[in-house]
Motif scaffolding. Structure first.
Motif, mmCIF file in Angstrom:
data_model
loop_
_atom_site.group_PDB
_atom_site.id
_atom_site.type_symbol
_atom_site.label_atom_id
_atom_site.label_comp_id
_atom_site.label_asym_id
_atom_site.label_seq_id
_atom_site.Cartn_x
_atom_site.Cartn_y
_atom_site.Cartn_z
ATOM 1 N N SER A 1 0.848 -1.294 -0.075
ATOM 2 C CA SER A 1 0.039 0.052 -0.076
ATOM 3 C C SER A 1 0.969 1.095 -0.124
ATOM 4 O O SER A 1 0.651 2.213 -0.676
ATOM 5 N N ARG A 2 1.828 1.148 0.763
ATOM 6 C CA ARG A 2 2.899 2.245 0.713
ATOM 7 C C ARG A 2 3.404 2.706 -0.648
ATOM 8 O O ARG A 2 3.495 3.757 -1.036
ATOM 9 N N GLN B 1 2.115 1.923 -3.491
ATOM 10 C CA GLN B 1 1.094 2.343 -4.370
ATOM 11 C C GLN B 1 0.956 3.956 -3.983
ATOM 12 O O GLN B 1 0.677 4.486 -5.194
ATOM 13 N N ALA B 2 0.972 4.083 -2.723
ATOM 14 C CA ALA B 2 0.402 5.562 -2.385
ATOM 15 C C ALA B 2 1.628 6.500 -2.992
ATOM 16 O O ALA B 2 1.409 7.674 -3.322
ATOM 17 N N SER C 1 1.116 9.587 -5.752
ATOM 18 C CA SER C 1 1.298 11.030 -5.199
ATOM 19 C C SER C 1 2.209 11.636 -5.775
ATOM 20 O O SER C 1 2.344 13.098 -5.726
#
Length: 532
Positions: free
Chosen positions: A502-503, A505-506, A510
């Protein structure tokens, strides 16, 4: 020769500083190649079930997509770091599908450079930079050297020790300046005496012929059998002239100075900022694709393959040299440890206890500045030990004198006994003198060293290096597959894997800066002033 060491040990005792040494921190980093059922280098991607290599704190990759790196957070005791490493590797093994983790430093059968898939870290700017840096290493040095595995031992003295120790030493300057100077003295002694670790811990006296890719074997290397090359008195070919060294240091002009933190940072920055004609011929961005981060002597600090590094944890996209300059040294990383093929973790508790003794010895022992002549001798001692460490006639250059390696090893180990006794008192245990006694046996009987044991076992079983390493890898796989893992801890590892994906992908979602701008800002040290 050991007068200052003895004086400092008395001062620690007189001023009752033992409690301040109790909470030293240890961290481990272990590299292992993933190989397939045939013992060949895995061609599969880093398993998603293990998380994202870019953002996972404990499970990542080093140079190659198949070169796993398992990392422990700092632990209060060295034994706890080994326990954590065992737990991480247990989790990893129970997620792998029919793959082995290669249990030696030197790699399995390599089918040429194309067999080595450079690690991928996703589409983010940080991920792309990590990949391109590795592409640059391939262009500069070739890929084979990059898939040699090792163990890094990270060690820090408890911060509460430095102020009372500074007072005892009569130093009235800034505390951080004092601490940095003490750590740099430790670093210099780790280099000065580092050949001893290569002798005691070296476990790579042989290689698979495929590692050389058809090149002529270096002088001194002999055929063990049809598939294996070795050096009869070798201890750690990984640390020798075919492995983990800055073989082009003199040619490209890298001159890193360890006499002060300032000189260390300055000399590294000079190498990073100085163009190199040979690397310029490679090109940086060719037909729209990056081949390397830049054409300088070093792309980034990590390209300098030192056996020991002073370290400071990074904040954001900080450069290592900037972190050291801003906040000083937080810990020291010893990088010369071979993977011990005789233990599933690649390292034993006794070896770890000895490393603690060695660290404190190097901290407290007198550490004069290193001249150019001594630095050359340090490198030569390392090479001699790696290639001929068990030769009864091999001699080292120590403080300008030619000495037999075996005699110098015995003298050093005996000089460490008061340090081991101090650590026994600090922790109310006997493990430190016990581990020292074990290493002293190796100094008197080279046949007990891991490198000698490896060759003896290969000879007894009439097997190649590949067969030995594969057999040990399978034994260790069975150990980890049968090893129970606490369900609560397994859940933590599983959640870390999910969170790391998840990190990543974030981060990718961004980003607003294009890669060229990102790279220029990073290399100029201004990235923290911009929005990535």
């Amino acid at each position: 020769m050991y007068h200052l060491l003895e004086q400092r040990l008395r001062e620690i005792d007189t001023h009752q500083l033992h409690p301040y040494l109790r909470n030293a921190r240890t961290g481990l980093e272990k590299e292992s190649l993933r190989v397939n059922a045939e013992g060949r280098l895995s061609q599969t991607a880093h398993p998603p079930v293990l998380g994202a290599a870019l953002t996972h704190p404990w499970i990542t990759t080093d140079y190659a997509e198949s070169l796993l790196e398992l990392i422990t957070p700092p632990q209060e005791r060295a034994a706890q770091s080994l326990d954590f490493l065992l737990n991480v590797e247990t989790f990893v093994y129970q997620q792998l599908d029919q793959e082995l983790l290669w249990t030696t430093s030197m790699p399995c059968v390599l089918a040429g450079e194309d067999d080595i898939r450079i690690a991928e870290y996703g589409s983010s700017n940080a991920g792309r930079m990590k990949h391109i840096y590795r592409e640059g290493l391939a262009w500069r040095y070739g890929k084979a050297m990059q898939v040699i595995a090792g163990i890094h031992f990270n060690y820090s003295i408890d911060d509460t020790f430095w102020q009372p120790w500074q007072q005892v030493q009569g130093d009235t300057g800034e505390l951080r300046t004092f601490r940095d100077a003490q750590y740099m003295g430790l670093v210099r002694n780790l280099q000065r005496y580092g050949w001893l670790i290569i002798y005691l811990f070296g476990t790579s006296p042989a290689i698979c012929k495929s590692f050389l890719g058809g090149r002529t074997p270096p002088e001194g290397m002999e055929a063990f059998n049809a598939y294996t090359l070795y050096e009869p008195f070798g201890t750690s070919l990984r640390m020798g002239n075919i492995g983990y060294t800055n073989s082009k240091e003199n040619k490209t002009g890298v001159k890193v100075c360890y006499n002060t933190l300032e000189s260390y940072v300055s000399s590294l920055r000079h190498a990073i900022a100085t163009p190199c004609a040979e690397y310029a011929e490679i090109g940086v961005k060719v037909d729209g694709e990056y081949r390397q981060l830049n054409a300088n002597i070093l792309q980034i600090e990590n390209e300098y393959y030192s056996t020991v590094r002073p370290k400071q944890p990074l904040q954001g996209f900080e450069k290592p040299s900037d972190a050291l300059e801003k906040r000083g040294i937080a810990y020291v990383e010893l990088r010369s440890i071979d993977v011990n093929a005789f233990h599933p973790a690649g390292l034993t508790h006794q070896q770890l206890f000895f490393l603690e003794v060695f660290m404190h010895f190097c901290l407290l022992q007198d550490s004069p500045l290193v001249s150019a002549e001594e630095f050359a001798a340090i490198n030569q001692n390392q090479m001699l030990t790696a290639h001929r460490g068990r030769d009864p006639e091999v001699r080292l250059s120590c403080l300008g004198k030619s000495v037999l390696l075996r005699e110098q090893a015995r003298e050093l180990l005996q000089a460490m006994r008061p340090v081991a006794e101090m650590l026994n008192a600090v922790h109310s245990e006997e493990c430190y003198t016990d581990c020292l006694d074990n290493q002293i046996q190796l100094a008197y009987n080279p046949d007990l060293t891991p490198s000698a044991r490896m060759l003896a076992e290969m000879q007894a079983k009439q097997e190649s290096f590949f067969a030995f390493a594969r057999r040990k890898s399978e034994e260790h796989r069975d150990y980890f597959l049968q090893r129970p893992l606490d369900p609560a801890l397994e859940a933590v590892f599983q959640q870390q894997a999910v969170d790391s994906l998840s990190r990543q992908q974030a981060i990718e979602a961004s980003e607003k800066m294009d890669f060229d701008s990102f790279l220029n800002a990073y290399l100029s040290g201004t990235l923290d002033d911009k929005k990535n």
